[in-house]
Scaffold this motif. Structure first.
Motif, PDB file in Angstrom:
ATOM      1  N   ILE A 140       0.858  -1.188   0.000  1.00  0.00           N
ATOM      2  CA  ILE A 140       0.000   0.000   0.000  1.00  0.00           C
ATOM      3  C   ILE A 140       0.892   1.236   0.000  1.00  0.00           C
ATOM      4  N   HIS A 163      -1.248  -7.971  -3.861  1.00  0.00           N
ATOM      5  CA  HIS A 163      -2.121  -6.884  -4.292  1.00  0.00           C
ATOM      6  C   HIS A 163      -1.433  -5.580  -3.925  1.00  0.00           C
ATOM      7  N   TYR A 165      -1.927  -1.444  -3.790  1.00  0.00           N
ATOM      8  CA  TYR A 165      -2.894  -0.348  -3.793  1.00  0.00           C
ATOM      9  C   TYR A 165      -2.125   0.970  -3.740  1.00  0.00           C
ATOM     10  N   HIS A 186      -3.735  -1.974  -8.143  1.00  0.00           N
ATOM     11  CA  HIS A 186      -4.988  -1.226  -8.057  1.00  0.00           C
ATOM     12  C   HIS A 186      -4.618   0.261  -7.996  1.00  0.00           C
ATOM     13  N   TRP A 187      -4.872   0.987  -9.089  1.00  0.00           N
ATOM     14  CA  TRP A 187      -4.514   2.402  -9.172  1.00  0.00           C
ATOM     15  C   TRP A 187      -5.715   3.242  -8.780  1.00  0.00           C
ATOM     16  N   ILE A 188      -5.553   4.088  -7.787  1.00  0.00           N
ATOM     17  CA  ILE A 188      -6.667   4.832  -7.208  1.00  0.00           C
ATOM     18  C   ILE A 188      -6.450   6.320  -7.456  1.00  0.00           C
ATOM     19  N   LEU A 203      -7.907   5.799  -0.699  1.00  0.00           N
ATOM     20  CA  LEU A 203      -7.020   4.666  -0.477  1.00  0.00           C
ATOM     21  C   LEU A 203      -7.497   3.816   0.690  1.00  0.00           C
ATOM     22  N   ALA A 206     -10.388   1.668  -0.440  1.00  0.00           N
ATOM     23  CA  ALA A 206      -9.962   0.548  -1.276  1.00  0.00           C
ATOM     24  C   ALA A 206      -9.340  -0.557  -0.443  1.00  0.00           C
ATOM     25  N   VAL A 207      -8.533  -0.173   0.542  1.00  0.00           N
ATOM     26  CA  VAL A 207      -7.884  -1.176   1.388  1.00  0.00           C
ATOM     27  C   VAL A 207      -8.924  -1.922   2.226  1.00  0.00           C
ATOM     28  N   ALA A 210     -10.602  -4.629   0.281  1.00  0.00           N
ATOM     29  CA  ALA A 210      -9.732  -5.650  -0.297  1.00  0.00           C
ATOM     30  C   ALA A 210     -10.103  -7.044   0.192  1.00  0.00           C
TER      31      ALA A 210
END
Length: 295
Positions: A140, A163, A165, A186-188, A203, A206-207, A210
């Motif tokens: 991350i 993964h 992020y 995973h592009w945020i 972010l 998204a986390v 996950a």
């Protein structure tokens, strides 16, 4: 993960090539025989301190001078440092990727550095080695920590799954992540990517969404200090990932917002360069000593 938090080397290197990787990321190639000593003790994700003037120009000190600690000599010379990940370190060459995401000496260096400049670096520090027996990883980062995430991914064990992020500071900023592991990136990019608060919120969301597999998962997270502390609370407290399976590093913290007088004081050359690179964040970066395992 095994981590080294401090190194004791210094070298003066020369800027070779300066190139634009993405609209907000510059790559500065540095070369010099002194880098070979860094390569001998290199760990993935290692970073170095770069000596700069307060205006963001390359600065040089005698790397062999032991008359006083480096930080004292820097202060006496009116210099500052910024910390950058060593990328693709090989022999006497390495890349330093500089994000142009806010005002300050580091971003200024990203637009003002020129081939032939000489600059002193010190380190290495903050590198780590991933557990070779682990099969699941979560990486991350905010945009500033993307170079470190990329170097971390390159050193993951073959056959592992990861993964990644990453919260970006603008459109068109995604980069290829190369790894022997199977990495899904995973592009945020939030609606307002220039807002630190929006990037942090997006972010974290998204986390939290996950597909976590907590038993055995290794976690690496780096970025703005407030973001990393929030990630640490969620991952350690809410998910129950044990301390020995997670690494959290604060890379920078947000300073004051700039007012009209601040912006008017920026040198014309630098202001023009900022505008050419589409600056989005109207605040100062407060540089900190990168901290491992924030509490």
């Amino acid at each position: 993960m095994t981590t080294r938090q401090i190194g004791g080397l210094a070298a003066t290197v020369e800027v070779g090539r300066v190139e634009t990787l993405t609209p907000l990321m510059r790559r500065i190639t540095v070369t010099g025989a002194g880098l070979r000593a860094f390569a001998d003790v290199h760990l993935p994700g290692d970073a170095v301190k770069v000596a700069l003037t307060a205006q963001g120009r390359s600065a040089e000190l005698d790397p062999d001078d032991r008359s006083a600690p480096l930080h004292e000599r820097l202060a006496a010379a009116g210099l500052v440092t910024r910390v950058y990940t060593l990328r693709d370190l090989a022999g006497d060459t390495a890349f330093l990727d500089v994000l142009l995401h806010a005002q300050g000496p580091g971003a200024a260096w990203g637009v003002l550095a020129r081939p032939g400049d000489r600059v002193t670096i010190a380190g290495p520090a903050y590198g780590h080695a991933a557990d070779p027996g682990a099969g699941e990883f979560v990486l991350i980062a905010d945009h500033a920590a993307l170079p470190a995430l990329a170097e971390t991914a390159r050193a993951l064990p073959a056959g592992a799954t990861a993964h990644a992020y990453v919260a970006l500071s603008g459109p068109g900023e995604a980069q290829k992540v190369v790894s022997p592991a199977r990495v899904r990136a995973h592009w945020i990019t939030p609606a307002d990517p220039g807002s630190v608060e929006e990037r942090t919120r997006a972010l974290l969301e998204a986390v939290r969404a996950a597909p976590w597999r907590v038993p055995g998962t290794r976690v690496w997270a780096a970025g703005e200090t407030g973001l990393v502390k929030a990630l640490r609370r969620y991952i350690r407290r809410d998910l129950g990932v044990p301390r020995e399976h997670a690494r959290f590093s604060g890379y920078w913290t947000r300073g004051k917002d700039l007012d009209a007088a601040d912006l008017a004081a920026v040198p014309e050359e630098l202001r023009a360069a900022y505008e050419a690179f589409g600056y989005t964040d109207n605040h100062v970066i407060e540089d900190i000593e990168p901290s491992v395992d924030l509490v």
